[in-house]
Design a protein around this motif. Structure first.
Motif, PDB file in Angstrom:
ATOM      1  N   PHE A   1     -34.213  39.868  -3.306  1.00 52.32           N
ATOM      2  CA  PHE A   1     -33.046  40.575  -3.854  1.00 52.32           C
ATOM      3  C   PHE A   1     -31.774  39.796  -3.541  1.00 52.32           C
ATOM      4  O   PHE A   1     -31.567  39.384  -2.408  1.00 52.32           O
ATOM      5  N   ARG A   2     -30.953  39.585  -4.550  1.00 53.46           N
ATOM      6  CA  ARG A   2     -29.679  38.903  -4.318  1.00 53.46           C
ATOM      7  C   ARG A   2     -28.596  39.550  -5.171  1.00 53.46           C
ATOM      8  O   ARG A   2     -28.811  39.755  -6.366  1.00 53.46           O
ATOM      9  N   ASN A   3     -27.480  39.829  -4.547  1.00 50.27           N
ATOM     10  CA  ASN A   3     -26.347  40.330  -5.318  1.00 50.27           C
ATOM     11  C   ASN A   3     -25.705  39.160  -6.031  1.00 50.27           C
ATOM     12  O   ASN A   3     -24.587  38.756  -5.708  1.00 50.27           O
ATOM     13  N   GLU A   4     -26.420  38.586  -6.997  1.00 53.26           N
ATOM     14  CA  GLU A   4     -25.914  37.409  -7.708  1.00 53.26           C
ATOM     15  C   GLU A   4     -24.554  37.735  -8.329  1.00 53.26           C
ATOM     16  O   GLU A   4     -24.372  38.806  -8.921  1.00 53.26           O
ATOM     17  N   VAL A   5     -23.625  36.820  -8.171  1.00 53.07           N
ATOM     18  CA  VAL A   5     -22.276  37.055  -8.683  1.00 53.07           C
ATOM     19  C   VAL A   5     -22.267  36.966 -10.210  1.00 53.07           C
ATOM     20  O   VAL A   5     -21.557  37.700 -10.897  1.00 53.07           O
TER      21      VAL A   5
ATOM     22  N   PHE B   1     -33.542  34.500 -16.107  1.00 44.85           N
ATOM     23  CA  PHE B   1     -33.272  33.290 -15.331  1.00 44.85           C
ATOM     24  C   PHE B   1     -32.563  33.609 -14.015  1.00 44.85           C
ATOM     25  O   PHE B   1     -32.922  33.099 -12.965  1.00 44.85           O
ATOM     26  N   ARG B   2     -31.540  34.427 -14.070  1.00 42.74           N
ATOM     27  CA  ARG B   2     -30.832  34.780 -12.832  1.00 42.74           C
ATOM     28  C   ARG B   2     -30.726  36.290 -12.736  1.00 42.74           C
ATOM     29  O   ARG B   2     -29.898  36.922 -13.386  1.00 42.74           O
ATOM     30  N   GLN B   3     -31.611  36.862 -11.930  1.00 40.39           N
ATOM     31  CA  GLN B   3     -31.638  38.311 -11.785  1.00 40.39           C
ATOM     32  C   GLN B   3     -31.206  38.705 -10.380  1.00 40.39           C
ATOM     33  O   GLN B   3     -31.076  37.871  -9.499  1.00 40.39           O
TER      34      GLN B   3
ATOM     35  N   GLU C   1     -32.989  41.330  -8.815  1.00 43.96           N
ATOM     36  CA  GLU C   1     -34.289  41.590  -8.196  1.00 43.96           C
ATOM     37  C   GLU C   1     -35.274  40.691  -8.912  1.00 43.96           C
ATOM     38  O   GLU C   1     -35.379  40.733 -10.135  1.00 43.96           O
ATOM     39  N   PHE C   2     -35.972  39.854  -8.172  1.00 43.38           N
ATOM     40  CA  PHE C   2     -36.891  38.912  -8.808  1.00 43.38           C
ATOM     41  C   PHE C   2     -38.038  38.619  -7.851  1.00 43.38           C
ATOM     42  O   PHE C   2     -38.073  39.137  -6.735  1.00 43.38           O
ATOM     43  N   GLU C   3     -38.979  37.808  -8.320  1.00 47.80           N
ATOM     44  CA  GLU C   3     -40.162  37.563  -7.493  1.00 47.80           C
ATOM     45  C   GLU C   3     -40.303  36.066  -7.244  1.00 47.80           C
ATOM     46  O   GLU C   3     -40.166  35.263  -8.167  1.00 47.80           O
TER      47      GLU C   3
ATOM     48  N   GLU D   1     -33.412  24.453 -12.364  1.00 48.95           N
ATOM     49  CA  GLU D   1     -34.450  24.533 -11.328  1.00 48.95           C
ATOM     50  C   GLU D   1     -35.536  25.547 -11.683  1.00 48.95           C
ATOM     51  O   GLU D   1     -35.243  26.652 -12.126  1.00 48.95           O
ATOM     52  N   TRP D   2     -36.769  25.126 -11.450  1.00 45.99           N
ATOM     53  CA  TRP D   2     -37.915  26.036 -11.605  1.00 45.99           C
ATOM     54  C   TRP D   2     -38.545  26.268 -10.229  1.00 45.99           C
ATOM     55  O   TRP D   2     -38.915  27.364  -9.864  1.00 45.99           O
ATOM     56  N   GLU D   3     -38.628  25.169  -9.464  1.00 43.86           N
ATOM     57  CA  GLU D   3     -39.162  25.289  -8.099  1.00 43.86           C
ATOM     58  C   GLU D   3     -38.483  24.247  -7.221  1.00 43.86           C
ATOM     59  O   GLU D   3     -38.137  23.160  -7.694  1.00 43.86           O
ATOM     60  N   GLY D   4     -38.312  24.582  -5.949  1.00 42.94           N
ATOM     61  CA  GLY D   4     -37.728  23.632  -4.999  1.00 42.94           C
ATOM     62  C   GLY D   4     -38.775  23.165  -3.998  1.00 42.94           C
ATOM     63  O   GLY D   4     -39.600  23.957  -3.542  1.00 42.94           O
ATOM     64  N   ILE D   5     -38.749  21.861  -3.669  1.00 39.25           N
ATOM     65  CA  ILE D   5     -39.648  21.310  -2.654  1.00 39.25           C
ATOM     66  C   ILE D   5     -38.747  20.894  -1.492  1.00 39.25           C
ATOM     67  O   ILE D   5     -37.912  19.997  -1.658  1.00 39.25           O
ATOM     68  N   HIS D   6     -38.911  21.563  -0.351  1.00 40.47           N
ATOM     69  CA  HIS D   6     -37.919  21.389   0.716  1.00 40.47           C
ATOM     70  C   HIS D   6     -38.507  20.859   2.014  1.00 40.47           C
ATOM     71  O   HIS D   6     -39.599  21.243   2.410  1.00 40.47           O
ATOM     72  N   TRP D   7     -37.727  20.028   2.663  1.00 41.00           N
ATOM     73  CA  TRP D   7     -38.043  19.457   3.977  1.00 41.00           C
ATOM     74  C   TRP D   7     -37.339  20.346   4.986  1.00 41.00           C
ATOM     75  O   TRP D   7     -36.140  20.226   5.197  1.00 41.00           O
TER      76      TRP D   7
ATOM     77  N   THR E   1     -42.613  24.823  -0.576  1.00 46.88           N
ATOM     78  CA  THR E   1     -42.520  24.778  -2.048  1.00 46.88           C
ATOM     79  C   THR E   1     -42.223  26.204  -2.484  1.00 46.88           C
ATOM     80  O   THR E   1     -42.986  27.114  -2.218  1.00 46.88           O
ATOM     81  N   SER E   2     -41.071  26.395  -3.124  1.00 43.44           N
ATOM     82  CA  SER E   2     -40.600  27.747  -3.414  1.00 43.44           C
ATOM     83  C   SER E   2     -40.170  27.869  -4.875  1.00 43.44           C
ATOM     84  O   SER E   2     -39.230  27.207  -5.311  1.00 43.44           O
ATOM     85  N   GLY E   3     -40.886  28.694  -5.608  1.00 43.98           N
ATOM     86  CA  GLY E   3     -40.582  28.844  -7.034  1.00 43.98           C
ATOM     87  C   GLY E   3     -40.500  30.310  -7.421  1.00 43.98           C
ATOM     88  O   GLY E   3     -40.606  31.197  -6.575  1.00 43.98           O
ATOM     89  N   GLY E   4     -40.288  30.556  -8.714  1.00 45.15           N
ATOM     90  CA  GLY E   4     -40.061  31.926  -9.159  1.00 45.15           C
ATOM     91  C   GLY E   4     -41.079  32.373 -10.197  1.00 45.15           C
ATOM     92  O   GLY E   4     -41.350  31.650 -11.160  1.00 45.15           O
ATOM     93  N   VAL E   5     -41.632  33.560  -9.983  1.00 49.77           N
ATOM     94  CA  VAL E   5     -42.547  34.146 -10.965  1.00 49.77           C
ATOM     95  C   VAL E   5     -41.791  34.409 -12.271  1.00 49.77           C
ATOM     96  O   VAL E   5     -42.281  34.138 -13.366  1.00 49.77           O
TER      97      VAL E   5
HETATM   98  P1  ATP Z   1     -30.424  28.543  -7.968  1.00 50.52           P
HETATM   99  O1  ATP Z   1     -29.849  27.216  -7.518  1.00 50.52           O
HETATM  100  O2  ATP Z   1     -30.902  28.566  -9.382  1.00 50.52           O
HETATM  101  O3  ATP Z   1     -29.532  29.708  -7.615  1.00 50.52           O
HETATM  102  P2  ATP Z   1     -31.834  28.640  -5.511  1.00 50.52           P
HETATM  103  O4  ATP Z   1     -31.800  27.202  -5.112  1.00 50.52           O
HETATM  104  O5  ATP Z   1     -30.905  29.585  -4.867  1.00 50.52           O
HETATM  105  O6  ATP Z   1     -31.746  28.762  -7.103  1.00 50.52           O
HETATM  106  P3  ATP Z   1     -34.158  29.288  -4.031  1.00 50.52           P
HETATM  107  O7  ATP Z   1     -33.426  30.103  -3.053  1.00 50.52           O
HETATM  108  O8  ATP Z   1     -34.658  27.941  -3.616  1.00 50.52           O
HETATM  109  O9  ATP Z   1     -33.312  29.154  -5.376  1.00 50.52           O
HETATM  110  O10 ATP Z   1     -35.343  30.170  -4.627  1.00 50.52           O
HETATM  111  C1  ATP Z   1     -36.600  29.633  -5.024  1.00 50.52           C
HETATM  112  C2  ATP Z   1     -36.894  29.977  -6.467  1.00 50.52           C
HETATM  113  O11 ATP Z   1     -36.671  31.351  -6.732  1.00 50.52           O
HETATM  114  C3  ATP Z   1     -36.051  29.233  -7.491  1.00 50.52           C
HETATM  115  O12 ATP Z   1     -36.573  27.947  -7.736  1.00 50.52           O
HETATM  116  C4  ATP Z   1     -36.163  30.122  -8.698  1.00 50.52           C
HETATM  117  O13 ATP Z   1     -37.374  29.857  -9.416  1.00 50.52           O
HETATM  118  C5  ATP Z   1     -36.267  31.512  -8.087  1.00 50.52           C
HETATM  119  N1  ATP Z   1     -34.969  32.203  -8.120  1.00 50.52           N
HETATM  120  C6  ATP Z   1     -33.927  32.028  -7.266  1.00 50.52           C
HETATM  121  N2  ATP Z   1     -32.917  32.848  -7.565  1.00 50.52           N
HETATM  122  C7  ATP Z   1     -33.331  33.568  -8.645  1.00 50.52           C
HETATM  123  C8  ATP Z   1     -32.726  34.614  -9.418  1.00 50.52           C
HETATM  124  N3  ATP Z   1     -31.520  35.096  -9.134  1.00 50.52           N
HETATM  125  N4  ATP Z   1     -33.437  35.133 -10.463  1.00 50.52           N
HETATM  126  C9  ATP Z   1     -34.673  34.679 -10.751  1.00 50.52           C
HETATM  127  N5  ATP Z   1     -35.297  33.713 -10.053  1.00 50.52           N
HETATM  128  C10 ATP Z   1     -34.639  33.158  -9.000  1.00 50.52           C
END
Ligand code: ATP
Length: 459
Positions: free
Chosen positions: A194-198, A205-207, A209-211, A279-285, A320-324
C-alpha cells in the motif's frame, strides 16, 4: 535456465503500441478490471478485478510461483501479513525516508512528483500542462497509517506495509530453522502493498493498493556478485518468455545517483508501452542492510553461522522485486491486437494473443445452432467434462462468427464447435485463436489435446 523459460510465444511483428484507453475499455467491458467503489464515484488508484481478471491474476501468480519456488530446490515461499509491528517501518527507513516531493500548479492545481517533472519545467518552475507557476516542493510520506486496538488512547499506530518484502526479513530466521535451509538460499512471497502515491494513474501502472512479488536470496558476501548476475539473467529471461514483443523489453542499469548507499549496482527490467520505457521489476543489491537494520532495531542478532566453517556473518541479499499488477497490465498491452478484415475473418477482430497458460478461459464449447437440441446437449456434455480439467465456457448466443470473436477478444486459445457431423461420427471442430486454423478431433481426444497446449511444459 529451465526448459520452460526457453519456451516463448511467437512474435506478431512490429505492431503499434496499444493506447491505454483500449485496455481500460476492454477490461471493464469484458470483466477484467473494474474501478473500485464505482457507484460512489470511485477511489483514485484503487481497482477491483472481475471474473476474467481474477483468472488471469491467478495464472500469473501461479507461473511466477512455479518458476521461482517450485522448481528451485534452494528457494521456499512464505505468506506474511499486511500489518506488522510498527518498529519494522522505522528499521526499514520507511517512516523517515519513504517520501515523494510534490509541487502544485498555482493555476490549474495539477500536482506533480518532482522526480517525474521534465528538467526544463523544474528549472523554470513552470507547469508542464498549462505553463502556470509551480508551488514550493512539499514532502509527502507514502505510508498508509492504521491502528491496532479498540480502546481510544490505547490504540497503537502502525502501517499497512509499504512494500511486501519486509516480512521475508522478519521470517528469515524462522524459515532457516524450520526448513533446514543453508546459505545460499532464497525466500519468495507474493503479497499486497500500500502506498499513498501522490500521482496515482495510468490505470494499473501506479496504484495505491497493489501486489508485489519478491525473491530475497541470502548469500555469503564473497558470492554476492555471482548470485546477483545469476538472478538478473534469470528474471530477464523469465519476462522475455511471457511476452510476444521481445524488442519492448530491456535491462537498464541504474545510474550512480539512483543507487542506494549500500548498493554496488542495480538493474530495472523495463517494458516499453505508450507510457515509454517503465520499470516492471527491480534487481537490487541489498548487501547486509536489511538484516543489520532489523538486528539493530529489534535487539535480536540475525547473523548466520556457517555449519561447516563456523564463520559468523550477516548474510547479504539479492532482491528481485516486481509487480503482479504491472505484469497484468503489460501482458494485456503486449497481447492486444486489432486485426483488419481479411480472407479468414471478413469483419476483422480484436484478439488477445495471451499465452494459453495465462488465458483466463482455456476453451469455449459452442453448438453450431441453438435450436437443435442434440447439438446443444452434446456441447453441454463436452463442456461439463472439460470444465473439471480447465476453465471452459459454454456459449450458444449469436451466430458462430460472433461467438468466435467474443472469445478472441478475451484470449481464449481454443474453440470447440459441435456441428451436424458430430452427431454422425463423434468428431468436433477445434479452432485455434491466433491462426484461426481448424482441425477435426474425436471428442474423446479433446482433453489430452487441450491440456497439452494450455499448460507449460512441466517435463
Ligand atoms: P516506481 O519507480 O515505478 O515508483 P519503485 O521503484 O518504487 O517503482 P519498488 O518499490 O521497487 O518500485 O517495487 C517493486 C515493484 O512493485 C515495481 O517494479 C512495480 O512492478 C511494482 N510497483 C511499485 N509501485 C507500484 C504501484 N504504485 N502500483 C503498481 N505497482 C507498483
Amino acid at each position: 535456465m529451465t526448459q520452460t523459460e526457453d519456451k516463448t510465444i511467437s512474435s506478431t511483428g512490429d505492431t503499434p503500441l496499444v493506447p491505454m484507453e483500449k485496455i481500460v475499455s476492454l477490461s471493464k467491458r469484458r470483466g477484467f478490471v473494474f474501478p473500485n467503489s464505482e457507484i460512489y464515484g470511485g477511489v483514485s488508484g484503487i481497482y477491483d478485478f472481475g471474473p476474467l481478471g481474477v483468472e488471469l491474476r491467478n495464472n500469473i501468480r501461479r507461473y511466477w510461483w512455479w518458476s521461482m519456488v517450485q522448481i528451485n530446490d534452494n528457494v521456499v515461499g512464505i505468506e506474511g501479513n499486511i500489518i506488522t509491528h510498527p518498529r519494522v517501518w522505522e528499521a526499514s527507513g520507511h517512516v523517515e525516508n519513504f517520501v515523494d516531493q510534490l509541487v502544485e500548479c498555482k493555476n490549474c492545481k495539477r500536482r506533480f512528483r518532482i522526480d517525474q517533472l521534465p528538467a526544463e519545467n523544474l528549472e523554470q518552475n513552470k507547469c508542464p500542462v498549462c505553463g502556470g507557476e509551480l508551488s514550493e516542493p512539499r514532502l509527502f510520506n507514502l505510508m498508509m497509517e492504521t491502528y491496532i486496538g479498540v480502546v481510544e488512547g490505547e490504540r497503537v499506530k502502525t502501517y499497512l506495509r509499504g512494500e511486501a518484502c519486509q516480512n521475508i526479513y522478519l521470517d528469515y530466521e524462522n524459515v532457516l530453522k524450520s526448513s533446514r535451509m543453508q546459505i545460499p538460499f532464497g525466500i519468495c512471497q507474493i503479497g499486497k502493498a500500500f502506498r499513498n502515491e501522490v500521482t496515482p494513474g495510468n490505470f494499473l501502472f501506479r496504484q495505491r493498493e497493489f501486489e508485489q512479488w519478491d525473491l530475497q536470496f541470502f548469500v555469503h558476501p564473497s558470492e554476492m556478485e555471482k548470485w546477483f548476475d545469476y538472478w538478473k539473467e534469470r528474471r530477464f529471461e523469465w519476462y522475455k518468455s511471457i511476452i510476444n514483443h521481445k524488442d519492448r523489453l530491456r535491462l537498464r542499469p541504474h545510474d550512480p545517483d539512483e543507487l542506494a548507499h549500500y548498493a554496488k549496482k542495480a538493474f530495472d527490467i523495463e517494458y516499453r508501452t505508450v507510457l515509454g520505457w517503465q520499470e516492471w521489476e527491480g534487481i537490487h543489491w541489498r548487501q547486509d542492510w536489511d538484516l543489520s537494520r532489523h538486528s539493530l532495531y529489534s535487539g535480536h542478532d540475525l547473523s548466520y553461522t556457517d555449519p561447516e566453517t563456523k564463520e559468523r556473518y550477516i548474510p547479504w541479499i539479492v532482491e528481485t522485486s516486481g509487480g503482479v499488477d504491472r505484469t497484468f497490465l503489460n501482458l494485456l498491452l503486449d497481447a492486444y491486437e486489432e486485426e483488419p478484415p481479411s480472407g479468414k475473418d471478413k469483419e476483422g477482430r480484436t484478439v488477445l494473443r495471451l499465452h494459453p497458460w495465462f488465458a483466463p478461459v482455456k476453451v469455449a464449447v459452442l453448438p453450431l445452432q441453438k435450436n437443435k437440441e442434440e447439438l446443444v446437449t452434446t456441447a453441454q456434455d463436452i463442456h461439463n467434462r472439460l470444465k473439471r480439467l480447465m476453465v471452459s465456457q459454454y456459449d450458444d448466443v449469436a451466430n458462430i462468427g460472433r461467438r468466435y470473436r467474443r472469445q478472441d477478444e478475451i484470449g481464449t486459445p481454443f474453440c470447440v464447435t459441435v456441428d451436424f457431423q458430430t452427431l454422425e461420427d463423434q468428431t468436433v471442430t477445434v479452432r485455434e485463436r491466433d491462426g484461426m486454423s481448424q482441425i477435426r478431433l474425436q471428442i474423446n481426444e479433446l482433453p489430452a489435446y487441450l491440456l497439452e497446449r494450455v499448460t507449460w511444459n512441466y517435463s
